[in-house]
Structures are given as C-alpha cells and as structure tokens.
Design an enzyme around this catalytic site. Structure first.
Site, mmCIF file in Angstrom:
data_model
loop_
_atom_site.group_PDB
_atom_site.id
_atom_site.type_symbol
_atom_site.label_atom_id
_atom_site.label_comp_id
_atom_site.label_asym_id
_atom_site.label_seq_id
_atom_site.Cartn_x
_atom_site.Cartn_y
_atom_site.Cartn_z
ATOM 1 N N ASP A 13 -61.669 53.573 -69.979
ATOM 2 C CA ASP A 13 -60.894 53.162 -71.084
ATOM 3 C C ASP A 13 -60.484 51.698 -71.055
ATOM 4 O OD1 ASP A 13 -61.216 55.842 -72.226
ATOM 5 O OD2 ASP A 13 -59.483 56.608 -71.582
ATOM 6 N N GLY A 15 -61.843 49.343 -72.292
ATOM 7 C CA GLY A 15 -62.306 48.393 -73.355
ATOM 8 C C GLY A 15 -63.524 47.915 -72.978
ATOM 9 N N LYS A 16 -64.423 48.651 -72.444
ATOM 10 C CA LYS A 16 -66.025 48.420 -72.074
ATOM 11 C C LYS A 16 -66.583 48.298 -73.447
ATOM 12 C CE LYS A 16 -66.018 52.094 -69.750
ATOM 13 N NZ LYS A 16 -64.606 52.607 -69.582
ATOM 14 N N LYS A 18 -65.790 47.644 -76.516
ATOM 15 C CA LYS A 18 -65.625 46.433 -77.189
ATOM 16 C C LYS A 18 -66.387 45.308 -76.472
ATOM 17 C CE LYS A 18 -62.446 42.575 -77.902
ATOM 18 N NZ LYS A 18 -60.910 42.346 -78.209
ATOM 19 N N ALA A 39 -67.238 60.095 -71.903
ATOM 20 C CA ALA A 39 -66.923 58.834 -72.400
ATOM 21 C C ALA A 39 -66.606 58.613 -73.757
ATOM 22 C CB ALA A 39 -68.273 57.572 -72.060
ATOM 23 N N GLY A 40 -65.906 57.732 -73.999
ATOM 24 C CA GLY A 40 -65.513 57.439 -75.366
ATOM 25 C C GLY A 40 -65.444 55.901 -75.668
ATOM 26 N N HIS A 41 -66.337 55.107 -76.387
ATOM 27 C CA HIS A 41 -66.018 53.834 -76.485
ATOM 28 C C HIS A 41 -66.079 53.282 -77.862
ATOM 29 C CE1 HIS A 41 -68.871 53.672 -72.749
ATOM 30 N NE2 HIS A 41 -67.641 54.140 -72.300
ATOM 31 N N GLN A 223 -66.908 55.475 -67.865
ATOM 32 C CA GLN A 223 -65.630 55.677 -66.821
ATOM 33 C C GLN A 223 -65.270 54.456 -65.938
ATOM 34 O OE1 GLN A 223 -68.485 58.143 -66.805
ATOM 35 N NE2 GLN A 223 -67.237 58.833 -68.549
ATOM 36 N N LEU A 331 -54.224 42.107 -73.405
ATOM 37 C CA LEU A 331 -52.895 41.345 -72.912
ATOM 38 C C LEU A 331 -51.702 41.376 -74.078
ATOM 39 C CD1 LEU A 331 -52.289 39.532 -70.725
ATOM 40 C CD2 LEU A 331 -52.949 37.385 -71.900
HETATM 41 P P1 GDP Z 1 -63.616 52.149 -73.310
HETATM 42 O O1 GDP Z 1 -63.922 53.650 -72.882
HETATM 43 O O2 GDP Z 1 -63.665 51.349 -72.024
HETATM 44 O O3 GDP Z 1 -64.859 51.663 -74.023
HETATM 45 O O4 GDP Z 1 -62.365 51.907 -73.865
HETATM 46 P P2 GDP Z 1 -61.770 52.873 -75.165
HETATM 47 O O5 GDP Z 1 -62.586 52.501 -76.406
HETATM 48 O O6 GDP Z 1 -61.627 54.383 -74.770
HETATM 49 O O7 GDP Z 1 -60.270 52.307 -75.080
HETATM 50 C C1 GDP Z 1 -59.819 50.864 -75.366
HETATM 51 C C2 GDP Z 1 -59.079 50.794 -76.783
HETATM 52 O O8 GDP Z 1 -58.649 49.436 -76.708
HETATM 53 C C3 GDP Z 1 -59.862 51.033 -77.989
HETATM 54 O O9 GDP Z 1 -59.119 51.407 -78.895
HETATM 55 C C4 GDP Z 1 -60.182 49.652 -78.312
HETATM 56 O O10 GDP Z 1 -60.276 49.085 -79.442
HETATM 57 C C5 GDP Z 1 -58.985 48.872 -77.938
HETATM 58 N N1 GDP Z 1 -59.104 47.392 -77.292
HETATM 59 C C6 GDP Z 1 -59.983 46.980 -76.607
HETATM 60 N N2 GDP Z 1 -59.619 45.632 -76.115
HETATM 61 C C7 GDP Z 1 -58.528 45.472 -76.647
HETATM 62 C C8 GDP Z 1 -57.567 44.316 -76.582
HETATM 63 O O11 GDP Z 1 -57.970 43.483 -76.079
HETATM 64 N N3 GDP Z 1 -56.391 44.421 -77.152
HETATM 65 C C9 GDP Z 1 -56.006 45.646 -77.966
HETATM 66 N N4 GDP Z 1 -54.843 45.672 -78.705
HETATM 67 N N5 GDP Z 1 -56.770 46.644 -78.086
HETATM 68 C C10 GDP Z 1 -57.995 46.481 -77.436
HETATM 69 P P1 IMO Z 2 -64.671 56.079 -70.977
HETATM 70 O O1 IMO Z 2 -66.005 55.643 -70.780
HETATM 71 C C1 IMO Z 2 -60.982 57.910 -69.182
HETATM 72 C C2 IMO Z 2 -61.582 61.564 -66.650
HETATM 73 C C3 IMO Z 2 -61.010 62.797 -67.078
HETATM 74 C C4 IMO Z 2 -60.813 63.503 -65.918
HETATM 75 C C5 IMO Z 2 -61.882 63.124 -64.905
HETATM 76 C C6 IMO Z 2 -63.093 63.990 -65.107
HETATM 77 O O2 IMO Z 2 -64.181 56.309 -71.860
HETATM 78 O O3 IMO Z 2 -63.784 55.012 -70.093
HETATM 79 P P2 IMO Z 2 -65.101 64.650 -66.522
HETATM 80 O O4 IMO Z 2 -64.758 65.397 -67.723
HETATM 81 O O5 IMO Z 2 -65.752 63.516 -66.500
HETATM 82 O O6 IMO Z 2 -65.500 65.753 -65.532
HETATM 83 O O7 IMO Z 2 -63.347 64.548 -66.139
HETATM 84 O O8 IMO Z 2 -62.094 61.937 -65.446
HETATM 85 N N1 IMO Z 2 -62.521 60.977 -67.558
HETATM 86 C C7 IMO Z 2 -62.242 59.684 -68.290
HETATM 87 N N2 IMO Z 2 -61.094 59.135 -68.305
HETATM 88 N N3 IMO Z 2 -62.128 57.491 -69.623
HETATM 89 C C8 IMO Z 2 -63.635 57.991 -69.619
HETATM 90 O O9 IMO Z 2 -64.600 57.665 -69.982
HETATM 91 C C9 IMO Z 2 -63.384 59.404 -68.778
HETATM 92 N N4 IMO Z 2 -64.112 60.035 -68.558
HETATM 93 C C10 IMO Z 2 -63.798 61.166 -67.520
HETATM 94 O O10 IMO Z 2 -59.856 62.542 -68.150
HETATM 95 O O11 IMO Z 2 -59.598 63.045 -65.375
HETATM 96 MG MG MG Z 3 -62.937 55.322 -73.443
#
Ligand code: GDP
Ligand code: IMO
Ligand code: MG
Length: 440
Positions: A13, A15-16, A18, A39-41, A223, A331
């Site tokens: 999580d 911010g990959k 973005k 994953a949730g992006h 991840q 930041l």
């Molecule tokens: P990922 O799994 O690495 O793609 O990250 P996620 O999307 O799960 O979580 C990152 C969250 O931070 C998302 O809601 C993005 O919209 C948000 N985000 C990404 N970069 C920035 C940033 O520079 N500032 C802020 N405030 N939010 C950001």
């Molecule tokens: P993105 O791509 C954050 C965590 C779960 C748990 C552990 C194992 O959005 O960054 P799993 O279901 O993979 O067997 O769970 O890994 N986890 C993540 N945490 N971001 C993710 O993906 C994750 N994918 C798995 O919360 O601790």
């Molecule tokens: Mg995520």
C-alpha cells in the site's frame, strides 16, 4: 529493452498503483508478476477513483499492452468482474493478455484460507482471505490448476479431483458447501474459461518481443518487500515474492532485461494484518495519521496500522531489490506536525542494538524503534510541484532518507492525484525520467 521494475519497499500500500499509472504514460506495456487480488491499487485522475486488484495499472491508457504474468494467481470471477466494471466505465480492455501458465484460485482455496486463519486463532496472519496462500501452496505441490486448463473439460475435471483429494480432511467442515461440488465447479470454471479465452496467450513471448523491439515494459509489483515469503517478516507475510527478482521468473523474462528498479515507500509506515512492526505508533498520533492519510485497506477496508518511517526496514528493502530510485509518497500527510520521528535502529529486549534488519524472528518480535527526531512543517504540500516549493524541513526530511538509504529520491508524492507529484533532478538519471519535465 528497457525493463523497469516498480516494487513496494515496505509492507504494501505504498502507492505503487499511482506511481505505475504515472510512469506507464512513458511506457509501452505494464505487466503484473506476482500476488493476486490480495492487492488493491488506487489511482486518482481528476477526482475520479479507480481501484484495481488484478489488472495492471496501465489499463487506463488506450493502446498499451497490459499483461498478467505467470507468477500471478488469478481468481477468475474477480478478474471477470474487474474487466466488466472497467468496460462499464468505457475502458478498452481488449488488449489485456494473461499468461496461460498463471494459476487459478479455486473455491476450496478461499475456504482453506479462512479455515487456516480460524485454526491459528490468536496467531493468525490476518490474510486478505482471498485464497492466495492455499493457491500458491497447490502450485508448489504441483496440484495447481492453470488458466490453460480451463480450455479442456476433461483435464479440468481430472485436476480438480486430484487437487481436492488430499484436502478431504481439512475440507470436511465445508462438505455441504455447493461450491465444492465437482460438476458445479467444473461448469462454473469452464464458463470462466470461455469468457477469458480471448485474453489467454504466451505472455513470456509477447514481452520478449516487446523488449526486443526496444519498447519500454514496466513490471508492476504488488505487496511489498517486508511481505516477501522468503525475506519478509515470516510467517506474517504473503505467499509470493514481491521483490524485483521475481519480476523475471513471474513473467518469463530473463533478468538481464530488467534495467531499473524503483522502490516505492510512504513518508511513514503502514501495515495491514498481524506481525512485527517496530516503529508502530500506538498513541493517538497514529489515529490522526490514519484519518489524514485515509489509511484503510483498498481490498478489505481494514484500518491500517501506522508507524514512523522505518529506515532499517527501508535499507533492507533497498538491498533486497538493489533499488536505483526511491519514490516517497504521501509526504503531504505529515504536514502539521511539530516534529517527525524516523526509526534509524532497533533495540531488542536485552538492549542489543541493530542497524541492520535482524534475520532472527524472535529478535524482530521484541525489537523497538530507536528514533531520530527531525523538524516538522506546517504548510500544505498539495500544490508543490518542485523541490523548491517544499518547506525546508520537508526537503531536509527527504535528504535524510536519501542519505540513510543511499538511494536517490526521484519522485515525491504530495497528494493522491496523478499530477500531485514532484520530479527531482535525480530522475534525469533514469531511463523513464529522462523525458519527464524536471523543473528543479
Ligand atoms: P498500492 O497498493 O501500493 O497501489 O497503494 P494503495 O492504492 O493501496 O494505497 C495508497 C493510497 O494512497 C491510495 O489511496 C492512493 O490514492 C493514495 N496516495 C498515493 N500517493 C499519495 C500521495 O502522495 N499523497 C496522498 N495523500 N495520497 C496518496
Ligand atoms: P498491495 O498490492 C498490504 C497482507 C495481508 C496479510 C498478509 C498475508 O495493495 O500493496 P495474503 O492474503 O496475501 O495471504 O495476506 O499480507 N497483504 C497486503 N498488505 N497491501 C497488499 O497489497 C497486501 N496483500 C497482502 O494484510 O497481512
Ligand atoms: Mg494496496
């Protein structure tokens, strides 16, 4: 050539999504190489939110190649729903290609995931319950079912029987679950096969051809390093390798085609699920940052645990990935603090000090953070587009990170929107940043 890998440098999580979306503008293809719909992006463009779980973050650009590599585990129902949701929003998904060798998440994997967690009780991992671990376990046990198996009814049925047989005991509590009925399951999965058939292909060859034509391919990690099954905080990890090295195996592209590795880290740390987290903030400041940074899981909605930036872990992630560029996101979330702490070392319960990430699980479980205090800043950063727009304390914070990780910071996120980004001078030394507008 060139191949550019983007990986999470923390616990996910970062911010990959973005960053991949941003860099994909300058690439020809984006490929996922591991993980699944755990994953949730999130991508935000002009106020519009896009949440992707399985489909690579390049899909929002028309005409780019989007690939799901062999290393990804696919829940076909989730994939079809995601494709339909994108189609409904007028996104052209016809270019998506999925490796015929990718493994499938089956109904019994979902049941085994939740049963496994229930059995662990207090020791549970806090998985996303998407069947990821059991699916990779079957892959390693050579009982997995691959996307190509959906195209042959006889083979599919045989493989389901073989895969279910050894699980009889653990699946007994679910005996009455209709989703475990062989015929129902086979029929359901054959239907998925028909719907996905046009996307299935030899993606290793496709990527090789693109690289051979000198096209730019982004390898999108899911991840993060600390969730890596080999090098992360085992057993509180995911079941794949979210490290750059896996980009090669997970797509069928040789390692010499991977030219650059970009690591993404937040300006602080978050973690979802259980496991050690030495720099965790348990006081109310953690709640404040959670609210300000909207730190709730994209996939499960769970509140993320919050902590100061952990440079011990980040240095480790940098080493495991041989990071050449560091992207610091969020930041902006740290604005308004009088002081910012950064974890620069660990201390265990016997007062031993660690500057390097400890390999021993027990040490890590008892480690507490040794922090350095830096000045905070009050200004809102949302409008900053160059390093010189940032308050001095924010610039010093970035310099501190680069100095302690010995990785240049190439991009800085100052908000969720695609254009809320700062390209630094160091980006000029990268293949993908060379053509970017570097204003500082
Ligand atoms: P990922 O799994 O690495 O793609 O990250 P996620 O999307 O799960 O979580 C990152 C969250 O931070 C998302 O809601 C993005 O919209 C948000 N985000 C990404 N970069 C920035 C940033 O520079 N500032 C802020 N405030 N939010 C950001
Ligand atoms: P993105 O791509 C954050 C965590 C779960 C748990 C552990 C194992 O959005 O960054 P799993 O279901 O993979 O067997 O769970 O890994 N986890 C993540 N945490 N971001 C993710 O993906 C994750 N994918 C798995 O919360 O601790
Ligand atoms: Mg995520």
């Amino acid at each position: 050539m060139p191949g550019i890998v983007i990986v999470g440098a923390q616990w996910g999580d970062e911010g990959k999504g973005k960053i991949t979306d941003l860099l994909a503008d300058r690439a020809d293809a984006v490929v996922r190489f591991q993980g699944g719909n755990n994953a949730g992006h999130t991508i935000v463009r002009e106020g519009v939110h896009w949440k992707l779980h399985l489909i690579p973050s390049g899909i929002l650009y028309p005409g780019k190649h989007c690939v799901i590599g062999n290393g990804v585990v696919i829940d076909p129902k989730v994939l079809i729903d995601e494709l339909e949701a994108l189609r409904a929003r007028r996104v052209d998904v016809s270019g998506l290609r999925i490796s015929a060798n990718a493994h499938l998440i089956m109904p019994y994997h979902l049941l085994l995931d939740s049963a496994g967690e229930a059995r662990l009780g207090k020791l549970q991992i806090g998985t996303t319950q998407r069947g990821i671990g059991p699916c990779y376990a079957d892959k390693a046990a050579r009982l997995g079912i691959r996307l190509q198996d959906l195209l042959d009814e006889k083979i599919l049925k045989k493989k389901i029987v073989a895969a279910m047989e050894p699980k009889r005991l653990s699946l007994r509590p679910f005996e009455k679950d209709p989703s475990l009925d062989l015929l129902t399951m086979t029929e359901e999965y054959l239907t998925y096969g028909h719907r996905l058939e046009r996307h299935i292909g030899d993606t290793s060859r496709l990527l090789w051809e693109l690289l051979d034509e000198d096209k730019t391919v982004i390898f999108e990690g899911a991840q993060g390093a600390m969730l890596d099954i080999d090098h992360g905080t085992y057993p509180f990890v995911t079941s794949s390798n979210p490290l750059a090295g896996a980009a090669s195996v997970g797509t069928g592209v040789g390692p010499r085609n991977l030219d650059e590795v970009w690591g993404v880290s937040k300006a602080y740390t978050t973690r979802v699920g259980a496991g050690p987290f030495p720099s965790e903030l348990t006081e109310s400041l953690g709640d404040t940052l959670r609210e300000r940074g909207h730190e709730f899981g994209t996939t499960t909605g769970r509140p993320r645990r919050i902590g100061w930036l952990d440079l011990v872990a980040l240095r480790y992630a940098s080493r495991l990935n041989t990071l050449g560029s560091l992207v610091i996101t969020k930041l902006d979330v740290l604005s308004g603090l009088d002081r910012i702490e950064v974890c620069t070392g660990y201390r265990d319960n016997e007062e031993a000090q660690f500057e390097d990430f400890p390999y021993h699980q027990t040490v890590l479980h008892h480690a507490s953070a040794q922090s350095t205090e830096l000045a905070g800043w009050k200004e809102d950063l949302g409008e900053c587009r160059t390093l010189s727009d940032l308050p001095q304390a924010a610039r010093e914070y970035l310099e501190f990170i680069a100095e302690h990780t010995r990785v240049p910071v190439t991009l800085v996120g100052v908000g969720p929107e695609q254009d809320q980004i700062i390209w630094t001078e160091a980006a000029k030394d990268t293949i993908i940043g060379r053509s970017a507008v570097v204003v500082d």
